[in-house]
Write a protein that holds these residues in place. Sequence first.
Motif, PDB file in Angstrom:
ATOM      1  N   CYS A  20      -2.313   4.093  -5.915  1.00 29.83           N
ATOM      2  CA  CYS A  20      -1.340   2.612  -5.777  1.00 29.83           C
ATOM      3  C   CYS A  20      -2.051   1.920  -6.664  1.00 29.83           C
ATOM      4  O   CYS A  20      -1.718   0.766  -7.142  1.00 29.83           O
ATOM      5  CB  CYS A  20      -1.028   2.053  -4.656  1.00 29.83           C
ATOM      6  SG  CYS A  20      -2.060   1.786  -3.408  1.00 29.83           S
ATOM      7  N   CYS A  53      -8.216   2.384  -3.508  1.00 30.62           N
ATOM      8  CA  CYS A  53      -7.105   3.654  -3.675  1.00 30.62           C
ATOM      9  C   CYS A  53      -6.380   4.473  -5.296  1.00 30.62           C
ATOM     10  O   CYS A  53      -6.039   3.731  -5.653  1.00 30.62           O
ATOM     11  CB  CYS A  53      -5.226   3.583  -2.698  1.00 30.62           C
ATOM     12  SG  CYS A  53      -4.653   4.975  -2.948  1.00 30.62           S
ATOM     13  N   GLY A 113       0.680  -1.223   0.261  1.00 28.87           N
ATOM     14  CA  GLY A 113      -0.015   0.036  -0.222  1.00 28.87           C
ATOM     15  C   GLY A 113       1.067   1.520   0.096  1.00 28.87           C
ATOM     16  O   GLY A 113       2.185   1.134  -0.188  1.00 28.87           O
ATOM     17  N   CYS A 114       0.358   2.484   0.093  1.00 30.12           N
ATOM     18  CA  CYS A 114       0.476   3.583   0.570  1.00 30.12           C
ATOM     19  C   CYS A 114       0.605   4.479   1.430  1.00 30.12           C
ATOM     20  O   CYS A 114      -0.788   4.310   2.084  1.00 30.12           O
ATOM     21  CB  CYS A 114       0.875   4.242  -1.382  1.00 30.12           C
ATOM     22  SG  CYS A 114      -1.307   4.788  -1.797  1.00 30.12           S
ATOM     23  N   ALA A 122      -1.103   7.275   0.550  1.00 29.31           N
ATOM     24  CA  ALA A 122      -2.609   7.449   0.715  1.00 29.31           C
ATOM     25  C   ALA A 122      -3.941   6.451   0.747  1.00 29.31           C
ATOM     26  O   ALA A 122      -4.936   6.589   1.266  1.00 29.31           O
ATOM     27  CB  ALA A 122      -3.126   7.936  -1.020  1.00 29.31           C
ATOM     28  N   CYS A 123      -3.256   5.525   1.167  1.00 31.31           N
ATOM     29  CA  CYS A 123      -4.651   3.683   1.460  1.00 31.31           C
ATOM     30  C   CYS A 123      -4.524   4.224   2.586  1.00 31.31           C
ATOM     31  O   CYS A 123      -5.756   4.158   3.549  1.00 31.31           O
ATOM     32  CB  CYS A 123      -3.508   2.628   1.175  1.00 31.31           C
ATOM     33  SG  CYS A 123      -3.215   1.642  -0.212  1.00 31.31           S
TER      34      CYS A 123
HETATM   35 ZN   LIG Z   1      -2.502   3.136  -1.817  1.00 31.08          ZN
END
Ligand SMILES: [Zn+2]
Length: 261
Positions: free
Chosen positions: A255, A252, A177-178, A180-181
């Motif tokens: 990603c 998301c 994930g990232c 923004a997740c």
């Molecule tokens: Zn993400």
Amino acid sequence: MAQTSDADLVRFSRFLLAPEVTEESLKKLRSSSAVVVGLGGLGCPVALYLAAAGVGQLKLIDADTVDLSNLPRQVLFGPDNCGQNKAQAAATRLSALHPLARIQPIAQAVTSENAQQLLASADLVIDCTDRFASRHVLNEACHALKLPLVIGSALQWSGQLLVVDPRTDALSPNSKGCYACLFPKDQGEPVVDAACGAYGVISTAVGLIGLMQANEALKILMGRPAATGQIWQLETRSLGLEQMRFRPRKGCLVCGRLGKE
Ligand SMILES: [Zn+2]
């Protein structure tokens, strides 16, 4: 890859004695390029330790100028630097300490318009801005360029560390994930933004998070696994370090995770 010089073998002899570190690790660092965004309380120790560890190229990005109130935690600067651009002052100091490192100062802010161009030639990006909006810009650019991103933040006596590594395909079960997740843009700011001016920060707390960022950055540049998929929360009054796992978020927008929650 160039041979390690005799001088480097002496300079890095203690480093080379550490487990799992080889001459190859040193060569990887020498041929690496890292971008440090923000030369404040996080970016100063990050840049100092990466240059000292032998990272070959550092791009330092900051549009801000040094202020007297910065000096307790922005350890590359002294009173003579007040009023100077932080990226330029940091580059001058680091070049004097570590003349073999190629250090490029960029006296401008990273925006969604210029981010990919500024980061394009790097192996790794370290977010030391402590700003919600900047972290989203860097998260999006690093995903587009498939660059690992080491994010740090600190406020008062505590801080957080998060490593995002988009080199793993978002659709793979190994995706972590990232940013923004974890903190979707449309859900507002997770914490008070860029708040050390208003709420204060303890110099050693922000310095410790900076060193944790440098630690993860060196591991990634040496080709070792980093602490992805987790948030590390440091509380310096109790000296507690808490690890919280997070998972890629379905849908998301950054990603592109389409799989299970
Ligand atoms: Zn993400």
